[in-house]
Design an enzyme around this catalytic site. Structure first.
Site, PDB file in Angstrom:
ATOM      1  CB  SER A 134      -0.773   0.141   1.315  1.00 31.29           C
ATOM      2  OG  SER A 134      -0.384  -0.295   2.501  1.00 31.29           O
ATOM      3  CE  LYS A 186      -2.078   1.636   5.583  1.00 31.29           C
ATOM      4  NZ  LYS A 186      -1.833   1.147   4.003  1.00 31.29           N
TER       5      LYS A 186
END
Length: 396
Positions: free
Chosen positions: A267, A312
């Site tokens: 990612s 995140k």
């Protein structure tokens, strides 16, 4: 004499009673200690079949990227964001149950069928190297840097039980050649093995760490879900493999090396591509902003959805990011039927919960991120001190 004997017996009885009382007292004190030790071990040392997911870190990408020639000073920064993942014990399980920024996931839902913890970790490492390769290619294409791809070997990611490679190969092994043929790509190795019949032998040379080994293995028919295509059985070793690659620019001065430490998963691709591009071009596209984000990327610059984006966002907010690039939600189109994967929506919801001034920017491609940055004024010239000034983050 008789009186003396009776007195001795009486004294012995008294001493015996005292010893028994002392032993009982010791046992009374030890019992809670032993119970405490047992409870402590149950709480802290007995693993549970869950992973605990929580906010990780937001890390400056610049120190991870090396380019022989390039890399002007940056007034801002690009930050990749991570999810913290840990094994769970009973204490961690109970804490995660009551926490609004922790999440429990059964390992069986995270792992592939039959995958061990080691194999899962190796797969995450491989996904990271693949994302780096894609990020380099996407940045080279956008910056107009000619390049080529070199396959450097075949890596073992998983070994199926009760198959020829079981207990011979393990995750992380690099297959160098089979029957004297160099193993350059996973597809080539698979095609070679499937050209043979179950029961035939092959000679495998592989590297494990600094040691090179050679083994002769007998091929087997792969399980139906692994080895059939159009109803035709396939022979193999019973391993899941991947191709390792290097991206080589025609101009060696523009060679990119990525050193991301122990960060795993795919990612970070988008943020790698933006940082690499920024070092290849003359202008500083950060314009003084602290830019965090996430998203898989392919070699053409398309950004894919990821998991754990809510964690995140928290990591980026804690690090003081001004901007957060989030992959656009993946929604089914006409005639498609799958569960939507929400990224930008969840990121925006989490940002609102945090009351952060960080701007959530949905992106579908690397170009979307670049166009957004191009539209921004330099941070010092934005209204006030910055378009996303510190007072907007107070109270978070």
């Amino acid at each position: 004499m008789a009186d003396h004997t009776q007195g001795g017996a009486s004294g012995w009885n008294r001493n015996d009673k005292l010893r028994r009382r002392g032993n009982s007292a010791v046992r009374w004190y030890l019992a809670p200690v032993l119970v405490g030790v047992i409870v402590f071990c149950l709480l802290y040392f007995i693993p549970l079949p869950y992973y605990i997911y929580k906010p990780g870190s937001a890390e400056n990408v610049r120190p991870m990227i090396e380019i022989k020639q390039g890399g002007q000073p940056e007034s801002g920064s690009f930050m990749l964001t991570t999810v913290g993942v840990s094994d769970s014990n009973l204490i961690g399980y109970l804490y995660a149950k009551w926490s609004d920024i922790h999440e429990l996931r059964p390992k069986e839902e995270v792992h592939r069928k039959g995958e061990t913890d080691r194999e899962y970790n190796k797969r995450q490492e491989y996904n990271m190297t693949t994302s780096q390769s894609n990020a380099i290619q996407a940045a080279y294409k956008k910056a107009g840097v000619p390049y080529r791809i070199e396959n450097t070997g075949v890596i073992v990611l998983q070994v199926l039980q009760n198959m020829p490679a079981y207990k011979i190969l393990q995750a992380g092994d690099l297959i160098e050649d089979v029957d004297g043929h160099k193993a350059a790509a996973a597809s080539e190795l698979t095609a070679y093995l499937q050209s043979k019949a179950p029961g035939e032998e092959v000679r495998i040379t592989f590297r494990r760490g600094t040691e090179t080994r050679t083994e002769t293995l007998k091929l087997a028919e792969l399980p139906a879900d692994e080895g059939t295509q159009d109803g035709k059985p396939r022979s193999g070793l019973g391993v899941t493999i991947g191709t390792q690659q290097e991206v080589k620019p025609e101009d060696e001065a523009k060679q990119v090396t990525v050193k991301a430490g122990n960060i795993g998963g795919p990612s970070a691709g988008l943020m790698f591509s933006l940082e690499i591009y920024n070092q290849l071009v003359e202008e500083d596209i950060t314009k003084g902003y602290q830019i965090a984000g996430t998203g898989e990327i392919d070699s053409d610059g398309n950004v894919g959805v990821i998991g754990g984006i809510q964690f995140k966002v928290v990591a980026a907010h804690r690090q003081g990011a001004d901007i957060f690039f989030a992959p656009e939600d993946l929604l089914p189109g006409p005639g498609e039927a799958f569960k939507p994967i929400l990224n930008a929506t969840i990121a925006q919801e989490q940002a609102e919960k945090l009351k952060t001034g960080m701007k959530i920017v949905p992106v579908k491609t690397m170009d979307d991120a670049l166009e957004y940055l191009k539209s921004l004024p330099p941070k010092a010239e934005a209204s006030g001190k910055t378009a996303y000034s510190e007072p907007m983050r107070k109270g978070a």
